[in-house]
Enzyme design. Structure first.
Site, PDB file in Angstrom:
ATOM      1  N   SER A   1       8.056   4.719   5.309  1.00 16.05           N
ATOM      2  CA  SER A   1       9.104   3.926   4.692  1.00 16.05           C
ATOM      3  C   SER A   1       8.886   3.875   3.189  1.00 16.05           C
ATOM      4  O   SER A   1       7.911   4.416   2.674  1.00 16.05           O
ATOM      5  CB  SER A   1       9.122   2.525   5.300  1.00 16.05           C
ATOM      6  OG  SER A   1       7.801   2.090   5.565  1.00 16.05           O
TER       7      SER A   1
ATOM      8  N   ASP B   1       0.869  -1.172   0.000  1.00 20.66           N
ATOM      9  CA  ASP B   1       0.000   0.000   0.000  1.00 20.66           C
ATOM     10  C   ASP B   1       0.908   1.225   0.000  1.00 20.66           C
ATOM     11  O   ASP B   1       1.924   1.252   0.709  1.00 20.66           O
ATOM     12  CB  ASP B   1      -0.860   0.036   1.263  1.00 20.66           C
ATOM     13  CG  ASP B   1      -2.031  -0.933   1.219  1.00 20.66           C
ATOM     14  OD1 ASP B   1      -2.032  -1.833   0.360  1.00 20.66           O
ATOM     15  OD2 ASP B   1      -2.939  -0.792   2.059  1.00 20.66           O
TER      16      ASP B   1
ATOM     17  N   HIS C   1       5.115  -7.069   0.010  1.00 25.81           N
ATOM     18  CA  HIS C   1       4.892  -8.354  -0.644  1.00 25.81           C
ATOM     19  C   HIS C   1       5.675  -8.451  -1.955  1.00 25.81           C
ATOM     20  O   HIS C   1       6.182  -7.455  -2.466  1.00 25.81           O
ATOM     21  CB  HIS C   1       3.397  -8.528  -0.909  1.00 25.81           C
ATOM     22  CG  HIS C   1       2.555  -8.538   0.331  1.00 25.81           C
ATOM     23  ND1 HIS C   1       1.908  -9.660   0.787  1.00 25.81           N
ATOM     24  CD2 HIS C   1       2.261  -7.551   1.233  1.00 25.81           C
ATOM     25  CE1 HIS C   1       1.251  -9.377   1.903  1.00 25.81           C
ATOM     26  NE2 HIS C   1       1.449  -8.099   2.188  1.00 25.81           N
TER      27      HIS C   1
END
EC number: 4.1.1.65
Length: 301
Positions: free
Chosen positions: A260, A117, A173
């Site tokens: 991040s 995301d 991911h």
């Protein structure tokens, strides 16, 4: 002082929206005052501060911050695998897992998906990155990778940048299936990746602590996956088994508390980024995406 409003494109609606600014008072202090700039530089170059903040966020007493945070940033609590009352600390909530159905993975072996995301910028040609680097902050692939041979392989390639805000889901991911190598740690500073800070210094990508993993993919070639830590996010946790086969959309790891960044590098003529992402990036606008959405398709001659 430049505007503290930061605009992005909501991919699901196509609307241009204003991103909520976390810690706006602190950001203003760090940017506008001489003392603030000095304090900011000290904090970012001293990992002790991030360790202290990280330990504090793991205390049970920080549970009280979860509900106000969820309400302020309109986080969908129903997506979390566990109810809010189950989290033992704010950091426990921050690194939460989501229900599988909350982030469906775009199918098709020819599709590369968004790894996290966040707010995305894509560069079909890495050479174009310098066009986005404002205030004379030049981008260096060699500095980012600290590997001249690897950098030369991607000099004509493509790049995607995903910036995760503190209110985002903070597990990352795999964007493609393949064999994932062993992450290589490059120690560095912990400068903020807040959008206003990045406007001042894009070189933080090559100065911050980061980990680099190479994924050998049949469809997309050798994909370089880089996690970049930031202020309060010195900890990058890998949860996959190095050297193993990984599926598209499988969890790779997570960031501890803070903002991040994830960077993906592709070899030349390996990926065609989705048109909407390319269009918005060319305008200097990030596109806010969810993990598992289409990032681009396999290049076919």
């Amino acid at each position: 002082m430049e505007s503290q409003e930061f605009l992005y494109v909501n991919r699901e609606t196509g609307a241009v929206e204003k991103e909520p600014v976390c810690c706006s008072f602190a950001i203003k202090f760090f940017l506008e005052t001489r003392l603030g700039r000095g304090v900011y530089s000290f904090l970012c170059k001293n990992s002790l501060f991030s360790r202290i903040v990280g330990r504090f966020q793991r205390l049970r007493m920080t549970r009280r911050f979860i509900r106000p945070f969820v309400e302020k940033y309109r986080i969908c609590e129903d997506e979390a695998l566990r109810p809010l009352c189950d989290f033992t600390s704010f950091n426990d909530f921050f690194i939460r897992k989501l229900k599988p159905e909350a982030r469906p993975i775009c199918g098709g072996s020819e599709i590369c998906v968004t790894p996290a995301d966040g707010a995305y910028l894509v560069f079909p040609s890495i050479k174009d990155v310098s066009l986005f680097s404002v205030k004379n902050q030049l981008f260096s692939l060699n500095s980012l990778l600290e590997d001249q041979q690897l950098a030369s392989e991607y000099a004509e390639g493509s790049m995607a940048i995903a910036r995760l805000a503190p209110f985002d889901y903070h597990r990352f991911h795999f964007p493609v299936e393949g064999i994932a190598g062993t992450p290589r740690l490059i120690n560095g500073y912990l400068f903020s990746v807040h959008p206003l800070m990045l406007k001042r210094n894009l070189k933080v990508f090559a100065e911050n602590k980061r980990e680099i993993t190479v994924i050998e993919s049949k469809e997309f070639g050798k994909v370089v996956y880089i996690e970049i830590g930031a202020l309060n996010v010195g900890s990058i946790h890998q949860t996959f088994a190095p050297g193993s086969y990984v599926g598209k959309g499988a969890e790779k790891g997570f960031f501890a508390f803070g903002g991040s960044t994830v960077v993906l590098l592709f070899e030349p003529q390996r990926i065609i980024f989705d048109a909407d992402l390319v269009h918005h990036s060319a305008q200097g606008l990030e596109t806010r995406c969810r993990m598992g959405q289409s990032l681009g398709k396999r290049f076919s001659s």
